[in-house]
Structure formats: C-alpha cells, structure tokens
Scaffold this motif. Sequence first.
Motif, PDB file in Angstrom:
ATOM      1  N   ILE A  35       0.852  -1.188   0.000  1.00 33.07           N
ATOM      2  CA  ILE A  35       0.000   0.000   0.000  1.00 33.07           C
ATOM      3  C   ILE A  35       0.889   1.240   0.000  1.00 33.07           C
ATOM      4  N   MET A  36       0.566   2.189  -0.858  1.00 32.03           N
ATOM      5  CA  MET A  36       1.344   3.423  -0.946  1.00 32.03           C
ATOM      6  C   MET A  36       0.464   4.617  -0.612  1.00 32.03           C
ATOM      7  N   ALA A  37       1.003   5.546   0.165  1.00 33.48           N
ATOM      8  CA  ALA A  37       0.374   6.845   0.392  1.00 33.48           C
ATOM      9  C   ALA A  37       1.269   7.883  -0.281  1.00 33.48           C
ATOM     10  N   TRP A  38       0.723   8.604  -1.261  1.00 32.60           N
ATOM     11  CA  TRP A  38       1.566   9.410  -2.136  1.00 32.60           C
ATOM     12  C   TRP A  38       0.966  10.803  -2.364  1.00 32.60           C
ATOM     13  N   ASP A  39       1.811  11.734  -2.688  1.00 29.72           N
ATOM     14  CA  ASP A  39       1.396  13.084  -3.035  1.00 29.72           C
ATOM     15  C   ASP A  39       0.501  13.032  -4.284  1.00 29.72           C
ATOM     16  N   PRO A  40      -0.767  13.453  -4.179  1.00 31.02           N
ATOM     17  CA  PRO A  40      -1.668  13.348  -5.336  1.00 31.02           C
ATOM     18  C   PRO A  40      -1.240  14.195  -6.531  1.00 31.02           C
ATOM     19  N   ASN A  41      -0.339  15.138  -6.311  1.00 29.51           N
ATOM     20  CA  ASN A  41       0.135  15.988  -7.410  1.00 29.51           C
ATOM     21  C   ASN A  41       1.415  15.472  -8.045  1.00 29.51           C
ATOM     22  N   SER A  42       1.866  14.278  -7.611  1.00 28.34           N
ATOM     23  CA  SER A  42       3.136  13.746  -8.136  1.00 28.34           C
ATOM     24  C   SER A  42       2.962  12.348  -8.725  1.00 28.34           C
ATOM     25  N   LEU A  43       1.838  12.102  -9.380  1.00 26.93           N
ATOM     26  CA  LEU A  43       1.630  10.795 -10.002  1.00 26.93           C
ATOM     27  C   LEU A  43       2.502  10.655 -11.239  1.00 26.93           C
ATOM     28  N   ASP A  44       2.974   9.437 -11.472  1.00 28.87           N
ATOM     29  CA  ASP A  44       3.698   9.115 -12.693  1.00 28.87           C
ATOM     30  C   ASP A  44       3.481   7.640 -13.000  1.00 28.87           C
ATOM     31  N   GLU A  45       4.299   7.067 -13.874  1.00 28.44           N
ATOM     32  CA  GLU A  45       4.104   5.683 -14.294  1.00 28.44           C
ATOM     33  C   GLU A  45       4.268   4.677 -13.164  1.00 28.44           C
ATOM     34  N   THR A  46       4.918   5.082 -12.071  1.00 27.68           N
ATOM     35  CA  THR A  46       5.119   4.159 -10.953  1.00 27.68           C
ATOM     36  C   THR A  46       4.246   4.501  -9.738  1.00 27.68           C
ATOM     37  N   LYS A  47       3.456   5.528  -9.824  1.00 24.08           N
ATOM     38  CA  LYS A  47       2.529   5.908  -8.754  1.00 24.08           C
ATOM     39  C   LYS A  47       1.184   6.207  -9.401  1.00 24.08           C
ATOM     40  N   LYS A  48       0.300   5.175  -9.440  1.00 23.82           N
ATOM     41  CA  LYS A  48      -0.937   5.310 -10.190  1.00 23.82           C
ATOM     42  C   LYS A  48      -1.897   4.199  -9.793  1.00 23.82           C
ATOM     43  N   ALA A  49      -3.158   4.331 -10.224  1.00 28.14           N
ATOM     44  CA  ALA A  49      -4.141   3.261 -10.097  1.00 28.14           C
ATOM     45  C   ALA A  49      -4.802   3.102 -11.461  1.00 28.14           C
ATOM     46  N   CYS A  50      -4.472   2.023 -12.154  1.00 25.86           N
ATOM     47  CA  CYS A  50      -4.959   1.793 -13.515  1.00 25.86           C
ATOM     48  C   CYS A  50      -5.766   0.506 -13.577  1.00 25.86           C
ATOM     49  N   HIS A  51      -6.926   0.556 -14.215  1.00 28.54           N
ATOM     50  CA  HIS A  51      -7.677  -0.669 -14.480  1.00 28.54           C
ATOM     51  C   HIS A  51      -8.067  -0.702 -15.952  1.00 28.54           C
ATOM     52  N   TYR A  52      -8.396  -1.879 -16.427  1.00 28.79           N
ATOM     53  CA  TYR A  52      -8.693  -2.073 -17.846  1.00 28.79           C
ATOM     54  C   TYR A  52     -10.196  -1.995 -18.066  1.00 28.79           C
ATOM     55  N   VAL A  53     -10.598  -1.142 -18.998  1.00 32.79           N
ATOM     56  CA  VAL A  53     -12.010  -0.973 -19.327  1.00 32.79           C
ATOM     57  C   VAL A  53     -12.270  -1.616 -20.680  1.00 32.79           C
ATOM     58  N   ALA A  54     -13.221  -2.531 -20.751  1.00 30.52           N
ATOM     59  CA  ALA A  54     -13.517  -3.254 -21.987  1.00 30.52           C
ATOM     60  C   ALA A  54     -13.854  -2.279 -23.116  1.00 30.52           C
ATOM     61  N   ASP A  55     -13.318  -2.557 -24.310  1.00 32.55           N
ATOM     62  CA  ASP A  55     -13.547  -1.751 -25.520  1.00 32.55           C
ATOM     63  C   ASP A  55     -12.991  -0.337 -25.400  1.00 32.55           C
ATOM     64  N   HIS A  56     -12.166  -0.116 -24.401  1.00 37.46           N
ATOM     65  CA  HIS A  56     -11.565   1.209 -24.231  1.00 37.46           C
ATOM     66  C   HIS A  56     -10.063   1.126 -23.968  1.00 37.46           C
TER      67      HIS A  56
END
Length: 313
Positions: free
Chosen positions: A243-264
């Motif tokens: 679990i990571m607690a991170w500065d919301p203004n410093s997101l990058d490729e290693t600090k993110k929450a990504c999920h896959y949306v069908a057909d998108h």
Amino acid sequence: MALFWSCALLSCLVAVSLVHAEMKLDCRTDYMTLVWTDPRSQADFSLFRLGSCFPTSFTAREVAFNVEFDDCSFRKLVTGDELTYSNDLIYTSSPDSSVLPFALPVVCSYKRPKDWYPMIYDPVFSTYGVEDLMFHLELMNADFSGPAESTEFSLGSIIPIMASVEQENHQPLLVLLEECVATTTPDLLPSAEVYKIITNKGCLVDSKTSRSRFERQNVNDLMLSLQAFRFALGQEVYIHCSIMAWDPNSLDETKKACHYVADHGWELLDNPVYSGLCDCCESTCKSRKKRSLGSEKTGFVQKAVLGPLTITE
C-alpha cells in the motif's frame, strides 16, 4: 491457558546485516520482549517503533520493547496448528540523519492450544507505517459501507477490499495499491505459487479478464472490487499487498491506479485524461522523473496481508 511458544527469528537471536546490530526476541505467553543493540550506530534510538508502539526504554546503544500482543497493532494469524503474531520493527530516521530508515519483520509463533478457537471473523488487518500514518487493508460488505460479514465468496462474485490510511499531520496523501498477489500462505515465500492481481506499480492486471475494477470516494482510501478467481478454489487464500500513500500531485508511471475498461483500454482512475500513464501496463512501468531528496519524502509504502478467505465453486 498455557501456550507452547517458540520464536520464529532463528532461535530469537538474529545477527542483522545492518551494520553490527543484534536483535534479541523473547516470545512469552501473551507478551514479548525485543532488544535491539548496535554500539557503532549513529542512529537516534528514540526513533525506533515496534508497530504503533514507542520504545519501553532506550539508551545511546540500544532500544527495548516490552509489549503485549494486544498492543502495537500486532497482526494475528491462525493456520492449521500454528498461531502467529507478527509486526515490524521500524526505524523512522530524521531528515538530517546519515542512517536510512528501515523496517524488519518480528514474528512470534506458537502451537495452537487444543482448547483455543478463533473468533468467527475479525475483518480488519492493520499495518503500522511510518511517522504518523496508519495503513489498513480490509474486507468490506457489498457497498463498502462496513466490514464484511463473511470470508467465503462464490466463484465469480465480487470481493470488496478497501485500502486506506489514517493521517494526522501530513499533507493530504493519495492511497494506491502498488502490488497485490494471492497465495495460500500468510507469509509470501519465494517458492509460493501466486495469483497476480495488481502488478507493475498499480496496474490491475486481473481487470483484463474479469469484472475487477478500482473505485474511490476519498483521497485517503482506495476501493478494489475484485472478482473471485479460480486460484486455490476451496482453500484458504491470503492477499498480500503493498500500500502506498503518495502526493496526489506527483503521479507518474510508478505511482498510479490503472484498471482495464472493456472496448476502451487502460484507464487512470483518478484522472482519465492522463490515462497515458497506464500505457506501460503492457510492458514495464518506470518513472521518467529524476529523483531528488524532496521527491523521496512525498510518500510512504507499507506491506499488508488480508485473510484467510475462501473462494468456493
């Protein structure tokens, strides 16, 4: 009620590779004593913590904890004939210190007494982080309004999981799940067979083939609706997460929450406009930003384990 006790850290005496430190652990019936000694260290021994507990005593050369298992946010697990209490010895360091922060596992294992039975279910598994942050990983009910009433889920149903952080004096921090895997053991062993749920620094890979998804209501919590999978069907399952607690203004490729949306395709939960940060989910996610002393202090990471739960046909 008598307990037969043993220590899970190499006969309660561990020579740690951190400089010339030595840790002595004495596991008793319902409490434990830990002494960390390092005569050559430049560490400030008042900055040691055992879970959420401050030292019982400390000097310029050692720190001691004499605590009960009901305190300090100990994690309690029962597997088969074994009862285990685990926590982390944490050194938080100070901004001007030459000694880097670190954390080491502390485990006391017991033979489960014949007349001991666990509670029906304790859904909250808390892990102490650093400074004034407290991390949680919890099983929730269907609408995330309270704790789950059961740890049994049918194949294909949704397992609601919430990661959250309590913070006192920090700037607002965004909660993220870096990695999550499922295993059949409470300890994540190198040889363990795992089912990958979240990988690559925040990519919910399970969502590519299921209805799993991320949701968020508040900056300090992250909801994971995980579709019950076939891995370890009918067995006890443990979900291990970072679990990571991170500065919301410093997101990058290693600090993110990504999920896959069908057909998108891949979508960034917190701002779909910047879903390009999720493109690396199909390869390897690495930060493109140069690290600095300042950027190292924008967030914290802590490991937690949830379980056991069971998935049935």
